[in-house]
Design a protein around this motif. Structure first.
Motif, PDB file in Angstrom:
ATOM      1  N   SER A 158       0.673  -1.343   0.085  1.00 52.87           N
ATOM      2  CA  SER A 158      -0.207  -0.131   0.049  1.00 52.87           C
ATOM      3  C   SER A 158       0.812   1.231   0.048  1.00 52.87           C
ATOM      4  O   SER A 158       0.322   2.554  -0.226  1.00 52.87           O
ATOM      5  CB  SER A 158      -0.920   0.093   1.135  1.00 52.87           C
ATOM      6  OG  SER A 158      -0.351  -0.102   2.508  1.00 52.87           O
TER       7      SER A 158
ATOM      8  N   ASN B 118       4.086   3.312  -4.918  1.00 50.23           N
ATOM      9  CA  ASN B 118       3.280   3.758  -6.077  1.00 50.23           C
ATOM     10  C   ASN B 118       4.329   4.056  -7.267  1.00 50.23           C
ATOM     11  O   ASN B 118       4.119   4.669  -8.194  1.00 50.23           O
ATOM     12  CB  ASN B 118       2.544   4.851  -5.874  1.00 50.23           C
ATOM     13  CG  ASN B 118       3.169   6.009  -5.050  1.00 50.23           C
ATOM     14  OD1 ASN B 118       4.572   6.026  -5.244  1.00 50.23           O
ATOM     15  ND2 ASN B 118       2.701   6.911  -4.646  1.00 50.23           N
ATOM     16  N   THR B 119       5.836   3.610  -7.171  1.00 55.36           N
ATOM     17  CA  THR B 119       6.723   3.973  -7.988  1.00 55.36           C
ATOM     18  C   THR B 119       7.154   2.425  -8.444  1.00 55.36           C
ATOM     19  O   THR B 119       7.690   1.705  -7.645  1.00 55.36           O
ATOM     20  CB  THR B 119       7.701   4.664  -7.599  1.00 55.36           C
ATOM     21  OG1 THR B 119       7.375   6.067  -7.075  1.00 55.36           O
ATOM     22  CG2 THR B 119       8.718   5.115  -8.525  1.00 55.36           C
ATOM     23  N   TYR B 120       7.328   2.455 -10.040  1.00 56.90           N
ATOM     24  CA  TYR B 120       7.601   1.044 -10.403  1.00 56.90           C
ATOM     25  C   TYR B 120       8.892   1.372 -11.415  1.00 56.90           C
ATOM     26  O   TYR B 120       9.038   2.326 -12.009  1.00 56.90           O
ATOM     27  CB  TYR B 120       6.663   0.561 -11.238  1.00 56.90           C
ATOM     28  CG  TYR B 120       5.516   0.070 -10.258  1.00 56.90           C
ATOM     29  CD1 TYR B 120       4.613   1.096  -9.977  1.00 56.90           C
ATOM     30  CD2 TYR B 120       5.258  -1.373  -9.871  1.00 56.90           C
ATOM     31  CE1 TYR B 120       3.660   0.521  -8.834  1.00 56.90           C
ATOM     32  CE2 TYR B 120       4.386  -1.441  -8.943  1.00 56.90           C
ATOM     33  CZ  TYR B 120       3.369  -0.652  -8.617  1.00 56.90           C
ATOM     34  OH  TYR B 120       2.426  -1.038  -7.646  1.00 56.90           O
TER      35      TYR B 120
ATOM     36  N   ASN C  29       3.214  -4.899 -11.360  1.00 56.08           N
ATOM     37  CA  ASN C  29       2.039  -4.075 -11.936  1.00 56.08           C
ATOM     38  C   ASN C  29       2.272  -4.298 -13.384  1.00 56.08           C
ATOM     39  O   ASN C  29       3.100  -3.984 -14.078  1.00 56.08           O
ATOM     40  CB  ASN C  29       2.492  -2.490 -11.505  1.00 56.08           C
ATOM     41  CG  ASN C  29       1.039  -2.003 -11.806  1.00 56.08           C
ATOM     42  OD1 ASN C  29       0.145  -2.350 -12.656  1.00 56.08           O
ATOM     43  ND2 ASN C  29       1.003  -0.706 -11.157  1.00 56.08           N
TER      44      ASN C  29
ATOM     45  N   LYS D 198      -1.708  -4.540 -10.017  1.00 54.57           N
ATOM     46  CA  LYS D 198      -0.784  -4.470  -9.140  1.00 54.57           C
ATOM     47  C   LYS D 198      -1.057  -5.275  -8.126  1.00 54.57           C
ATOM     48  O   LYS D 198      -1.940  -5.658  -7.524  1.00 54.57           O
ATOM     49  CB  LYS D 198      -1.014  -3.093  -8.373  1.00 54.57           C
ATOM     50  CG  LYS D 198      -0.018  -2.747  -7.193  1.00 54.57           C
ATOM     51  CD  LYS D 198      -0.155  -1.483  -6.458  1.00 54.57           C
ATOM     52  CE  LYS D 198       0.738  -1.315  -5.388  1.00 54.57           C
ATOM     53  NZ  LYS D 198       0.347   0.131  -4.730  1.00 54.57           N
TER      54      LYS D 198
ATOM     55  N   GLY E 261       7.855  -2.948  -8.444  1.00 55.03           N
ATOM     56  CA  GLY E 261       7.764  -1.977  -7.502  1.00 55.03           C
ATOM     57  C   GLY E 261       8.973  -1.715  -6.990  1.00 55.03           C
ATOM     58  O   GLY E 261      10.004  -2.633  -6.892  1.00 55.03           O
TER      59      GLY E 261
END
Length: 297
Positions: A117, A120-122, A156, A194, A250
């Motif tokens: 959670s 949010n960066t991949y 993701n 994700k 991620g």
């Protein structure tokens, strides 16, 4: 006469670009080798052989091509020497005497934990077959749980069931990934969206090396991983088509790149600092792969 310039341009184009097309096989068994990492030396041009060992690569002029596959010697060859069949030589490894003990699996230890959670960066792959690696250092407390049981990787994917390869490397005197601690492909399957993708290592009976080791993610430039999307350049309304090869992996922000390496242009380099001003959490930090490792006895 007006057609002459066009003909000349066409001839020049044919001379400047060539399409390499070949099937890669084991030099001893003659079996086809899937998922070979293929690079043009010192350039951002590369691809991956498919499940049948086949590959195509467009280059301009004569180049040096590198071929890397788990369990085989890395091959470096001039592009004008590549024929319909290309052979790789199996690695000859001298193994120490192995004592097999029964695993009790009564204890577990997880290292490298991440929170899905919070990420949010991949790290994504374009048209080149990147390999990105995370180092796991040895600790004496691992003696109680010495076997590798499973990997959990944050993925993701924009396509269904995209494939990626896991390479397990030892470490050389310069701290770089070198020599495999397991000589076969370990294929991960990332579901669309994700997800936390789990890879079972329990049947491989791999013990944690006392010098530490690298878990490396290899992106596969194969048709089933291909994703096309529309985008626009800043200041323009023109829609362009981009291509990525899934999945994206991620990353978590770290203050150092000591444990993060990336292979591109056929060479290992430490991960570079993130300068994207839009990502405050990651700004001026390094992106480390979100990989958890579970150990067992």
């Amino acid at each position: 006469m007006k057609k002459l310039p066009a003909i000349i341009v066409l001839l020049i184009s044919n001379f400047c670009f060539s399409q390499l097309k070949s099937v890669i096989i084991d030099s001893e068994t003659k079996e086809k080798i899937p998922y070979v990492n293929i690079w043009v030396e010192n350039e951002n041009i590369g691809t991956t052989s498919n499940e049948n060992g086949e590959f195509e690569l467009e280059i301009d002029d004569t180049k040096i091509i590198l071929f890397s596959a788990i369990g085989f010697e890395t091959k470096k060859i001039s592009s004008d020497s590549i024929k319909n069949i290309l052979e790789l030589k199996p690695l000859i490894t001298e193994l120490d005497e192995i004592i097999i003990n029964s695993k009790k699996s009564s204890q577990e230890l997880t290292i490298g934990e991440f929170k899905k959670s919070k990420i949010n960066t991949y790290f994504a792959c374009g048209k080149q077959p990147w390999i990105s690696a995370k180092f796991f250092a040895y600790n004496e407390k691992y003696e109680r749980t010495p076997y590798l049981k499973k990997l959990r990787i944050l993925t993701n994917s924009d396509v269904k069931n995209s494939k990626f390869n896991i390479r397990l490397y030892g470490v050389n005197v310069n701290g770089e990934p070198e020599n495999y601690i397991y000589n076969e492909n370990i294929i991960g399957i990332a579901k669309k969206g994700k997800k936390t993708t789990e890879i079972d290592l329990s049947e491989l009976n791999i013990e944690f090396p006392n010098k530490g080791f690298f878990v490396a993610i290899e992106w596969l430039i194969i048709e089933e991983n291909k994703h096309e999307y529309n985008y626009t350049m800043e200041g323009s309304r023109k829609k362009l088509i981009g291509t990525s090869y899934e999945p994206a992996i991620g990353t978590v922000p770290t203050e150092t790149n000591e444990n993060s390496w990336r292979l591109n242009q056929g060479k290992w380099r430490k991960a570079w600092k993130n300068n994207n001003k839009a990502m405050r959490k990651y700004r001026n930090k390094y992106n480390q792969l979100a990989i958890e490792l579970t150990l067992t006895n």
